[in-house]
Design an enzyme around this catalytic site. Structure first.
Site, mmCIF file in Angstrom:
data_model
loop_
_atom_site.group_PDB
_atom_site.id
_atom_site.type_symbol
_atom_site.label_atom_id
_atom_site.label_comp_id
_atom_site.label_asym_id
_atom_site.label_seq_id
_atom_site.Cartn_x
_atom_site.Cartn_y
_atom_site.Cartn_z
ATOM 1 N N GLN A 169 52.633 75.316 64.740
ATOM 2 C CA GLN A 169 53.771 75.865 64.000
ATOM 3 C C GLN A 169 53.784 77.392 63.998
ATOM 4 O O GLN A 169 54.823 78.017 63.929
ATOM 5 C CB GLN A 169 53.748 75.370 62.551
ATOM 6 N N CYS A 170 52.605 77.981 64.021
ATOM 7 C CA CYS A 170 52.548 79.438 63.961
ATOM 8 C C CYS A 170 52.349 79.971 65.362
ATOM 9 O O CYS A 170 51.746 79.320 66.207
ATOM 10 C CB CYS A 170 51.368 79.901 63.119
ATOM 11 N N THR A 171 52.826 81.146 65.581
ATOM 12 C CA THR A 171 52.577 81.780 66.859
ATOM 13 C C THR A 171 51.151 82.315 66.810
ATOM 14 O O THR A 171 50.839 83.213 66.043
ATOM 15 C CB THR A 171 53.545 82.949 67.069
#
Ligand SMILES: [Zn+2]
Length: 666
Positions: free
Chosen positions: A528-530
């Site tokens: 979900q997070c970069t």
């Protein structure tokens, strides 16, 4: 007779004009130039005779028609040095000797002698707002001046006062706007009428000199020495040399009740038959030369408010590039760009900092997020405090911090959720979604360039469509774990002309054959997070700001064609203009790519543009709830059925993060 030296009285406007000239006109040219200076009678008692320099000193002529106090204008030479060493090396004593020689030689021929061969040497340390200068006003020394008679002027004039005043008024009107470099006129002894020098030579008559002194006390200003030198050197005055009549005006000549106040002015008669210019060891003896050689230093910092100092300093830093390295740099064009940053994370923060470094003054942030504990270490506009108590809104804080860094910036932040395909809109969310859409449309339409810096593919879709619809420059910057991608989107179809722009360049979505969908579904935390290497966003934002500034220098802007052959890429003074840049940290590699626009692109094709313009709100809501509709509208569905065989090799990348785009390109 006692003499009083000249001393400069310099207005702040002089220094700021000098700074502007240095930066914009002179640059590295330190040739000798001229300055317009004036002397006038100061009604207040001073210790020196003042020489006025101000913003108008850089003009060639007196453009302001002044009335009131009589002012004498002179052109003096000045040199603004590039280095303090060159400034210090100039030999002022030698200059004075040469000036004397030239002046005395000219006395025998010149109708209008230059009694004021002054020179100003300056070194301006613009980074520190320090100005060093030396002003030299070469004045001779004369021996054996016999003062035969001295009277108060009004006593001398007696009943002739009225006649004198009338003539004086005419003389002032005639002489006021001339650059004289001397401060005397010749008048007829009886009528006080102005006598041009030539007329005096042809028809020797008894005359009086009117000398406008710039000192209101009993001493005379030191230019009087040069005046006497002129009288004793020029043969025309020989027959009257033992009785030279001079009216010395020592009052600020303001008319009061149609009368000049002449209470300090004097009438003198001099016997100059024995007078001589003083020389020692073959050198002319200069008056007060020690005083003129004194270096003076002006520190302008204390006069300027800190904000304007910062503005000047930032401008200076950028303009320095123009001097030597890039004379063609079009800073005005760069600085006038209004930039919209979609995303105020690692990329948005750093890109904004690069853009203000280029002098860009209008930066707007759009971001829905709040600052979290993990953000400040990577996102260069935030600190720990911003992340506490639930975190402050990113866009707002980013704009605020930019102003703290550089108060002259026009920066705003909008906490706005960008409507995204596949992010379903419930009945209750329709209004807020449409509000966001309208705000985003307004922002895109009022900026020149849009940067897509968010961390999901679908959040880039609407800004891409809007940039195309409003004909704005658009850039996408995306990060993978150790790779980045920068694309300058092809020119809007509204402006596209194949004859000028060649093949239209691809946008971020042109390589996709599917619609952007909700990439946040079914993702683990790390997905979900970069998750990227910390240095990556700095590299990517640096390359994108430089690509942007290069593009602004290209006359065709975002319509500048590209090519897959790097040698055929368009050039500006800043270098080549690639279409895609892909950087890979693992092998420290940057590669350039090129791609044509896709006629069935889900973001930039004519079909999408038409649908958006026909009924923007219903097109948007339909897209958000059913992203497949984009494939239908753009014509991909049809293409897929027709050409199944050809494109089956390209993987469906729906739901992938930004790195997927890289895979497709490579
Ligand atoms: Zn496209």
């Amino acid at each position: 007779m006692q003499f009083i030296p000249f001393s400069p009285l310099i207005d702040i406007g002089f220094w700021s004009q000098l700074s502007r000239n240095k930066i914009e006109i002179y640059k590295l040219d330190d040739a000798e130039r001229s300055l317009l200076v004036k002397t006038k009678i100061n009604p207040y008692p001073e210790k020196t005779s003042q020489l006025y320099l101000d913003i108008y000193s850089f003009q060639d002529d007196i453009t302001i028609n002044k009335s009131g106090p009589f002012e004498v204008y002179s052109k003096i030479s000045f040199q603004n040095y590039n280095t303090i060493e060159a400034y210090q090396e100039f030999d002022h004593l030698d200059y004075a000797q040469k000036a004397f020689q030239k002046m005395i030689e000219s006395f025998s021929k010149d109708e209008k002698p230059n009694l004021f061969p002054a020179r100003m040497s300056i070194f301006a340390d613009l980074k520190k707002y320090l100005f060093y200068f030396k002003l030299i006003v070469p004045q001779l020394q004369i021996e054996n001046i016999q003062n035969v008679l001295q009277k108060n002027l009004t006593d001398y004039l007696g009943e002739q006062n009225q006649k004198f005043q009338q003539q004086l008024s005419l003389i002032i009107q005639q002489q006021q706007n001339e650059v004289c470099n001397n401060s005397f006129v010749i008048v007829n002894k009886e009528s006080f009428q102005f006598v041009p020098f030539k007329e005096y030579q042809q028809n020797k008559q008894e005359v009086i000199f009117i000398y406008f002194d710039s000192f209101n006390q009993s001493q005379l200003n030191s230019q009087f020495n040069n005046f006497i030198a002129y009288l004793i050197t020029n043969n025309s005055f020989k027959e009257y040399i033992n009785n030279i009549k001079i009216i010395v005006i020592k009052d600020a000549l303001t008319i009061n009740k149609n009368q000049f106040q002449l209470k300090n002015s004097i009438y003198i008669e001099l016997n100059l038959s024995e007078s001589k210019i003083i020389q020692q060891n073959g050198q002319y003896k200069a008056f007060n030369i020690e005083g003129y050689l004194q270096e003076k230093k002006i520190d302008l910092k204390s006069f300027m408010d800190e904000q304007s100092l910062a503005k000047e300093a930032v401008d200076l830093n950028i303009k320095l590039m123009k001097w030597r390295l890039l004379p063609e740099l079009d800073l005005e064009k760069v600085q006038a760009q209004k930039v919209l940053l979609i995303g105020a994370g690692t990329l948005g923060c750093q890109l904004a900092r690069n853009l203000i470094g280029w002098g860009i003054r209008k930066i707007t942030f759009v971001d829905y997020g709040r600052i979290s504990y993990s953000n400040p270490v990577r996102q260069s506009l935030y600190d720990f405090e911003d992340s506490t108590k639930g975190g402050r809104p990113k866009a707002e804080v980013a704009a605020e911090k930019l102003k703290k860094i550089f108060p002259d910036i026009d920066s705003e932040g909008y906490q706005l959720q960008i409507p995204m395909p596949g992010h379903f809109v419930t009945e209750s969310q329709v209004q807020s979604t449409l509000d966001s859409f309208l705000k985003l449309s307004e922002l895109v339409s009022t900026h020149d360039a849009v940067f897509l810096l968010t961390d999901s593919r679908e959040s880039r879709w609407l800004p891409t469509v809007l940039s195309n619809a409003y004909g704005k420059m658009c850039f996408s910057v995306a990060l993978g774990f150790d790779s980045f991608l920068i694309i300058r989107h092809g020119i809007s179809l509204k402006k596209y002309n194949p004859e000028i722009h060649g093949e239209r360049l691809a946008c971020y979505f042109c390589n996709d054959i599917s619609s952007p969908g909700n990439s946040m579904k079914d993702r683990t935390l790390d997905q979900q997070c970069t998750v990227t290497r910390p240095g990556l966003s700095f590299l990517a934002s640096a390359y994108s700001s430089e690509l942007f500034v290069s593009l602004v220098h290209s006359p065709l802007l975002d319509g500048t064609p590209a090519s897959d052959n790097p040698e055929q890429l368009q050039q500006t003074d800043l270098g080549i203009l690639p279409h895609f840049l892909r950087g890979q940290l693992s092998d420290f590699d940057i590669r350039l790519f090129y791609g044509r626009a896709f006629k069935n692109c889900v973001a930039c094709s004519q079909q999408i543009l038409d649908a958006m313009e026909k009924n923007p709100q219903s097109f948007l809501l339909e897209t958000l709830n059913r992203p497949d509709v984009l494939q239908d509208i753009s014509g991909i569905t049809e293409e897929l059925t027709l050409n199944k065989q050809e494109i089956h090799e390209i993987q469906d990348i729906d739901g992938d993060d930004d790195c997927s785009v890289l895979q497709i390109i490579s």
